[in-house]
Enzyme design. Structure first.
Site, PDB file in Angstrom:
ATOM      1  N   ALA A  91       0.864  -1.191   0.000  1.00 59.69           N
ATOM      2  CA  ALA A  91       0.000   0.000   0.000  1.00 59.69           C
ATOM      3  C   ALA A  91       0.895   1.234   0.000  1.00 59.69           C
ATOM      4  CB  ALA A  91      -0.897  -0.014   1.231  1.00 59.69           C
ATOM      5  N   LYS A  92       0.332   2.365  -0.230  1.00 63.59           N
ATOM      6  CA  LYS A  92       1.089   3.631  -0.131  1.00 63.59           C
ATOM      7  C   LYS A  92       0.092   4.766  -0.006  1.00 63.59           C
ATOM      8  CE  LYS A  92       5.446   4.924  -0.280  1.00 63.59           C
ATOM      9  NZ  LYS A  92       6.614   4.120   0.108  1.00 63.59           N
ATOM     10  N   GLY A  93       0.548   5.860   0.626  1.00 60.01           N
ATOM     11  CA  GLY A  93      -0.307   7.034   0.738  1.00 60.01           C
ATOM     12  C   GLY A  93       0.499   8.277   0.463  1.00 60.01           C
TER      13      GLY A  93
END
Ligand code: NAD
Length: 439
Positions: free
Chosen positions: A128-130
């Protein structure tokens, strides 16, 4: 102070991925690079287009508006994102980036790399990444706290210790993670340390997390050098980027006896062929906010750093710095990718043609997520390990992952990048296959 930026690269031909639902990336963008790398590995693995599409497409994405009331009362609005690329092997895991150029495609690429990375070092996580499109240097600490708390509230339905676990990335740090953890915990009504990693020790952080990515870079560099019969103490090193990853990597290289002859940050670089005193440079950085102006070295541009005659080059700043314009200048024998996506597909081909060994990002910088995993395990057990246990387990994971990747590369005549991706992608696809398709 002047800003030295890396020149924009011209647009190469887009990779042919044949993915109708995949987003259309900018040609030299991180997402184009990530898709092109996936396509190569899928070909090696012989997967069909359905499997390819499944691996290329994020499971969930959220795009949020993040309004901020500034200290002077004015209101400004930022765009924020969180992407869960894959959750088949466990919760999504990946950093939170604050940088002005953050957009959904960049976050998608970074989330995809996290999936492969967690597979390569065999962690029970997806990727995931934000990110928030903000330049953190332009805002006060109080403003950054409000941005972080609002962003966290907006993405709250997607994150949690069993669903998606954040960590620091460019422009964020352990304080940011403490704010995320506090916002999440206050809304749930009790303290939940395992919702983030890379926290301060006082609120459940792990010993060794702050330097883990950098220590991992040095472990895989030592392993690659050992294969070539070269001791770490005999090499010269140049490091681009002097933030959380690059500065500690330079310090650990120097501690372990390598000669660090050049470093840079976004404001410019430095060179000293007899070796930079990294400890003193860290004090200069703490006092001035940049490596520029350090008295015991010559000035150097970021582009010239990439072309220095050194043994090991560590790009540890931003994506896409080694492209068709710059890769041909590289005279290092090893490029060890500290940053995510520093080499474009065209740059990779040039480095391979010139005999440069690239230790890829998904392996080289995995030390951070390995110790993040240790932090998460410790938080879930509420039992904290000693520093030496963390250091030993990190070294073991990194060197054994390097050994697996290198053995596959030799066996199938692949680059280290392709071999690493094949391992990470195969582990992800295997989880898909065994779980089956619902309904
Ligand atoms: P950071 O914000 O702490 O530091 C970034 C550094 O790069 C700073 O020194 C900055 O001045 C420099 N920089 C920025 N733009 C530049 C440019 N155009 N040219 C030269 N230098 C430039 O970020 P970080 O956490 O050290 O992350 C650096 C890279 O490593 C990113 O690609 C990140 O995704 C990756 N990474 C970080 C971690 C981690 O644990 N922090 C883990 C894995 C990968």
């Amino acid at each position: 102070m002047t800003t030295t930026s890396i020149p924009d690269s011209p647009q190469p031909t887009p990779p042919e991925t044949d993915l109708p639902d995949a987003p259309a990336p900018r040609n030299s963008s991180p997402l184009a690079t990530a898709h092109s790398q996936l396509a190569t590995a899928v070909e090696v693995l012989g997967y069909d287009s359905g499997q390819h599409q499944m691996l290329a497409t994020p499971r969930r994405e959220i795009h949020v508006a993040v309004p901020l009331r500034r200290d002077d009362g004015e209101t400004v609005l930022f765009h924020g994102f969180r992407v869960q690329h894959n959750i088949s092997r466990g919760p999504g895991k990946g950093g939170l980036r604050y940088a002005p150029g953050v957009d959904i495609d960049e976050v998608r690429a970074l989330a995809m790399w996290m999936t492969w990375k967690c597979g390569i070092v065999d962690l029970p996580y997806g990727g995931a990444k934000g990110g928030v499109a903000i330049d953190p240097r332009d805002y006060s600490t109080a403003e950054l706290e409000r941005v972080t708390r609002r962003y966290t509230s907006e993405i709250m339905p997607m994150i949690g210790p069993d669903t998606d676990v954040m960590a620091p990335d460019m422009g964020t740090d352990e304080q940011t993670m403490a704010w995320v953890m506090d916002t999440y915990s206050v809304n749930r009504g009790y303290t939940i340390p395992a919702v983030v990693t890379g926290k301060p020790l006082a609120v459940g952080g792990s010993r060794g997390r702050g330097t883990a990515t950098s220590a991992g870079i040095v472990h895989v560099t030592a392993a690659a050098l050992e294969e070539a019969g070269v001791p770490l103490t005999d090499v010269t090193v140049a490091v681009q980027g002097f933030g959380k990853v690059g500065s500690h990597a330079a310090a650990i290289f120097a501690e372990r006896g390598a000669k660090v002859v050049a470093v840079s940050d976004q404001y410019g670089g430095l060179r000293n062929d007899t070796g930079i005193d990294v400890k003193r440079l860290l004090e200069h950085l703490a006092a001035t906010g940049s490596v520029v102006g350090f008295d015991d070295a010559e000035p150097l541009s970021n582009v010239d750093l990439l072309g220095l005659e050194v043994d090991v080059l560590v790009p540890a700043a931003v994506e896409g710095v080694l492209d068709e314009q710059t890769a041909g200048r590289v005279r290092a024998r090893w490029v060890v990718e500290g940053a995510n996506g520093p080499t474009t597909t065209a740059g990779d081909a040039i480095l391979a043609r010139n005999g440069v060994t690239v230790v890829p990002d998904v392996l080289a910088n995995a030390g951070g997520v390995v110790v993040s995993y240790f932090e998460w395990v410790q938080a879930n057990q509420t039992y904290w390990w000693a520093e030496h246990e963390i250091a030993e387990r990190l070294e073991h994971r990194m060197t054994s992952a390097y050994g697996d990747v290198s053995a596959l590369a030799r066996r199938q005549d692949l680059s280290l990048r392709d071999a690493a991706l094949v391992i990470g992608i195969q582990r992800t696809a295997e989880a898909h296959r065994i779980r089956g398709l619902y309904p």
